[in-house]
Design an enzyme around this catalytic site. Structure first.
Site, PDB file in Angstrom:
ATOM      1  N   THR A 152       0.821  -1.216   0.000  1.00  0.00           N
ATOM      2  CA  THR A 152       0.000   0.000   0.000  1.00  0.00           C
ATOM      3  C   THR A 152       0.852   1.264   0.000  1.00  0.00           C
ATOM      4  O   THR A 152       0.492   2.274  -0.614  1.00  0.00           O
ATOM      5  CB  THR A 152      -0.942  -0.001   1.211  1.00  0.00           C
ATOM      6  N   PHE A 413      -3.139  -7.641   4.439  1.00  0.00           N
ATOM      7  CA  PHE A 413      -1.723  -7.353   4.684  1.00  0.00           C
ATOM      8  C   PHE A 413      -1.230  -6.110   3.935  1.00  0.00           C
ATOM      9  O   PHE A 413      -0.075  -6.058   3.509  1.00  0.00           O
ATOM     10  CB  PHE A 413      -0.848  -8.569   4.324  1.00  0.00           C
ATOM     11  N   CYS A 414      -2.092  -5.131   3.775  1.00  0.00           N
ATOM     12  CA  CYS A 414      -1.715  -3.878   3.098  1.00  0.00           C
ATOM     13  C   CYS A 414      -1.138  -4.145   1.713  1.00  0.00           C
ATOM     14  O   CYS A 414      -0.177  -3.495   1.296  1.00  0.00           O
ATOM     15  CB  CYS A 414      -0.718  -3.079   3.940  1.00  0.00           C
ATOM     16  N   ASN A 415      -1.715  -5.099   1.022  1.00  0.00           N
ATOM     17  CA  ASN A 415      -1.257  -5.424  -0.326  1.00  0.00           C
ATOM     18  C   ASN A 415      -2.474  -5.684  -1.205  1.00  0.00           C
ATOM     19  O   ASN A 415      -2.861  -6.833  -1.434  1.00  0.00           O
ATOM     20  CB  ASN A 415      -0.333  -6.640  -0.316  1.00  0.00           C
TER      21      ASN A 415
END
Length: 768
Positions: A152, A413-415
């Site tokens: 992110t 997971f901020c992806n």
């Protein structure tokens, strides 16, 4: 053009990684390293049933710091005086030397030197990524490209460059080769990609910049600038940047990802040959200028790129800590290549064991994302499936793991790109989820039976085979070969007259109400209505039940016992005759709260219950707020429903909630027989006799038990569709989905392993 391939292959596997070859645990030194350097892994977690040690499998989030690192750093702070390096006294000069030396040592650790790269210290990897974008001289006819697996923090650069009227283009990694050809390139552009995906662990080559540069031989700087996010990769693999003739322009790093500490320090590596072409600074802070006029637009930046870009005073204490982190890493593991070899074996072992887990019908338990034929790092994302190939919510899995002493991670997971890829989610799916109130980090894990996120285990230098065995044993115990209830709900009307509670059904089954429990404050202890007291029931539920909430200052979400276990110690009770809410807690004097509106100073607020805004009023009282804040050790206040004080009746066409501050339904009914069955399961599964948790642990409003010759069967209530109490019909909404609350002892506020773990194992109903 040369194809983009990994510059260095992974280490060759041992003859049999299941043999736990000593060459892959630092020549048999791992146990001693864990014992001396990571004592936190040996600290037992106490529950009321057992003691268990921590199995830490979230190294992609943050790895563990070594004891020798912390001790040495603490000693240096106590024997020296770290000082602001912008001063010139002896302590400042000593600090500046430590900073300069830290840059050189970090470069050596990363396999390069000050001749090739400059080290600019930042607050974290995210700050390094942003700084790289700000320094890249992207032209208006250029483009910012980021690959699907980008974190992110990299994706967020699109908003930054969009302000410069630069085009933004998300791409697949395989698109790079064609995209960067001279005939497809216009202007100066920025390409960003991760060396390792933090979702799946997939790795990507570090020599992309060099491969692109071959197409632009003779240019002072090729039109493509390359930013590599190495935060995840560098935690377990050597960068060895000196092996590339043309390396990345920028490399972003996080120190705590590699060493566990310091947590407030990141770094941006800038290729020296790229420095003359960097975009001029916009903002400048203290320490970055050699000369500056107050009343004229004139300033001269410092010559050294490090001093020019590090605005303000650097985090000099954390930089000093970095020295000791490097020392501990060297002492324990010698070389990063040893960590690579060790974590490779651990990862292969874990993947193999997870793929071997099957239900009795052969259905795999784990759906693993990736880890097929490509190069993958020590990160595994997955979801759990039941014997019928239906997904088990990852939130439930994570909570059960916590009770088993296993630390892993859940979510996306901020992806976003990798999550969409592996979970099969489109942008429209994400928009739909948001419209339904789904928020990153909340408890919503399945939509229409499909997962909206995943589980992730990740391994570090100190992860052991035993850790993996414990993790596999947990999955096997909780999710393998469990019988699912497939029977459909059966309508079974029952009636409950007032007075002495006796339930009659068409099957002559009779029960009696054992207890009526009111929870005046949501998530606090329940109050059992005296057996000789008649208690009013309204269409909102039992009168005063969950009519109050405790709110943190500056927060719109009510406090919950799952996050603040000490809320269980607050024992509210209602004195209807005196119109008082009386609060009691150990070590505190009782607090009396008037229920008369005229006695209260009220303020309208809008708290959020289960992603929905509701109406409430704050009780403006420093006495009440101070009492609650003292008990819970956090600044908070009391709020209640407006209708509680206004005594208003809902309109026939009203859309307002009829659930007070409850999450799902007005009432929760539990049978003593079902609670007793869970006690028997716990006794049998754990080889313990006489386990008696009892029905109150489930936070019911009504507890019933058999009263006649024909007893209620355990969990028979799950088949009911409706029931009648004193000629009032109540529809059964379904199985309770609030069971996470049962993981906290309602008398001691201690977290429990049981009955949550056993109930989840035997009942495949979703648990929130």
């Amino acid at each position: 053009m040369n194809r983009l391939v990994p510059a260095t292959p992974p280490p060759s596997p041992p003859a049999s990684y299941t043999s736990h070859s000593t060459s892959y645990d630092y020549n048999g030194r791992l146990d001693e390293i864990r014992k001396t350097e990571y004592p936190q892994l040996s600290i037992s977690q106490e529950t009321n049933q057992s003691e268990q040690q921590t199995v830490f499998l979230d190294h992609a989030g943050s790895t563990l710091c070594a004891a020798s690192h912390i001790r040495a750093f603490s000693h240096e702070l106590l024997t020296h005086i770290p000082a602001n390096p912008h001063s010139r006294h002896l302590q400042s000069q000593w600090t500046q030397r430590k900073i300069d030396h830290a840059r050189d040592r970090l470069l050596e650790f990363l396999g390069t030197s000050a001749q090739q790269y400059a080290v600019v210290f930042t607050a974290n990897a995210t700050a390094a990524i942003r700084l790289a974008a700000e320094l890249t001289p992207v032209s208006s006819n250029g483009v910012f490209c980021y690959t699907r697996e980008s974190h992110t923090s990299v994706v967020g650069l699109r908003n930054l460059v969009a302000r410069q009227d630069v085009n933004v283009k998300p791409i697949e990694f395989t698109d790079i080769e064609q995209l960067t050809l001279p005939q497809n390139t216009k202007g100066t552009s920025l390409l960003a990609y991760p060396a390792q995906c933090n979702f799946s662990g997939e790795r990507f080559p570090l020599d992309v910049a060099g491969t692109i540069a071959k197409q632009y031989a003779g240019s002072k700087h090729m039109p493509w600038w390359v930013l590599v996010d190495a935060a995840a990769y560098a935690a377990s693999s050597p960068l060895q940047l000196n092996q590339y003739k043309v390396g990345p322009d920028f490399v972003a790093l996080s120190m705590y990802k590699i060493f566990g500490a310091p947590t407030g320090l990141g770094a941006l590596l800038i290729r020296r040959s790229s420095v003359p072409f960097l975009r001029s600074k916009g903002y400048f802070g203290g320490g970055t200028v050699a000369g500056l006029a107050f009343d004229q637009q004139w300033q001269v930046y410092r010559h050294a790129i490090e001093s020019r870009l590090e605005d303000g005073t650097v985090n000099f204490q954390d930089i000093i800590s970095l020295h000791h982190a490097l020392d501990a890493h060297k002492k324990n593991y010698q070389f990063m290549s040893h960590v690579t070899a060790h974590t490779w074996v651990i990862t292969q072992y874990a993947v193999q064991k997870m793929r071997m887990l099957c239900h009795i019908n052969g259905q795999p338990v784990c759906e693993i994302y990736g880890h097929t034929g490509k190069d993958f790092g020590p990160t595994i994302s997955f979801n759990i499936k039941d014997p019928h190939a239906r997904y088990v919510g990852y939130v439930e899995v994570e909570r059960l793991a916590v009770m088993a002493g296993i630390s892993l991670r859940s979510g996306r997971f901020c992806n976003p790109g990798a999550a969409q890829k592996w979970l099969g989610l489109s942008a429209q799916d994400l928009v739909k989820q948001a419209s339904l109130g789904f928020v990153c980090g909340d408890d919503n894990d399945l939509l229409d039976g499909r997962p909206v996120g995943a589980l992730r285990v990740s391994f570090g230098a100190m992860t052991s085979i035993h850790d993996i065995d414990m993790f596999i044993a947990f999955l096997n115990r909780q999710f393998c070969n469990h019988r699912l209830s497939t029977s459909s709900a059966i309508s079974k009307p029952v009636s409950l007259p007032s007075g002495k509670a006796a339930l009659q059904s068409s099957q002559t089954c009779s029960v009696e109400v054992e207890k009526i429990v009111v929870y005046p404050i949501k998530s606090c202890h329940g109050w059992t209505v005296p057996s000789d007291t008649l208690w009013p029931i309204t269409q909102y539920g039992l009168k005063f039940d969950r009519s109050f909430v405790i709110m943190r200052e500056n927060s719109s979400i009510p406090m919950q016992q799952k996050s603040y276990p000490d809320m269980a110690l607050i024992r509210p009770r209602i004195d209807a005759e005196s119109q008082l809410l009386i609060l009691e807690a150990p070590g505190h004097m009782p607090l009396h709260v008037s229920l008369r509106p005229a006695d209260l100073l009220l303020e309208q607020i809008e708290p959020q219950i289960c992603s929905s805004r509701v109406e409430a009023v704050r009780l403006r009282s420093s006495k009440i707020s101070s009492w609650l804040s003292a008990v819970l050790s956090v600044a908070c206040y009391l709020a209640c429903e407006p209708r509680l004080l206004l005594e208003s009746k809902p309109q026939a066409n009203s859309t307002k909630s009829l659930k007070s501050f409850a999450n799902e339904a007005q009432l929760l009914l539990v049978t003593s027989e079902s609670a007793g069955q869970v006690d028997q399961w716990i006794s049998r599964d754990n080889s313990k006799q006489g386990v008696s948790i009892g029905p109150m642990q489930y936070r019911p409003n009504i507890i019933v038990k058999s009263a006649g010759a024909q007893h209620i069967r355990p969990f028979e209530e799950l088949q009911w569709k409706s029931l009648f109490i004193d000629n009032c019909k109540f529809n059964v909404a379904g199985p309770c989905q609030r069971c996470q609350m049962i993981s906290i002892d309602q008398d001691s506020a201690k977290r429990l392993k049981e009955p949550y773990a056993t109930l989840a194992r035997h009942m495949r109903y979703k648990i929130w």
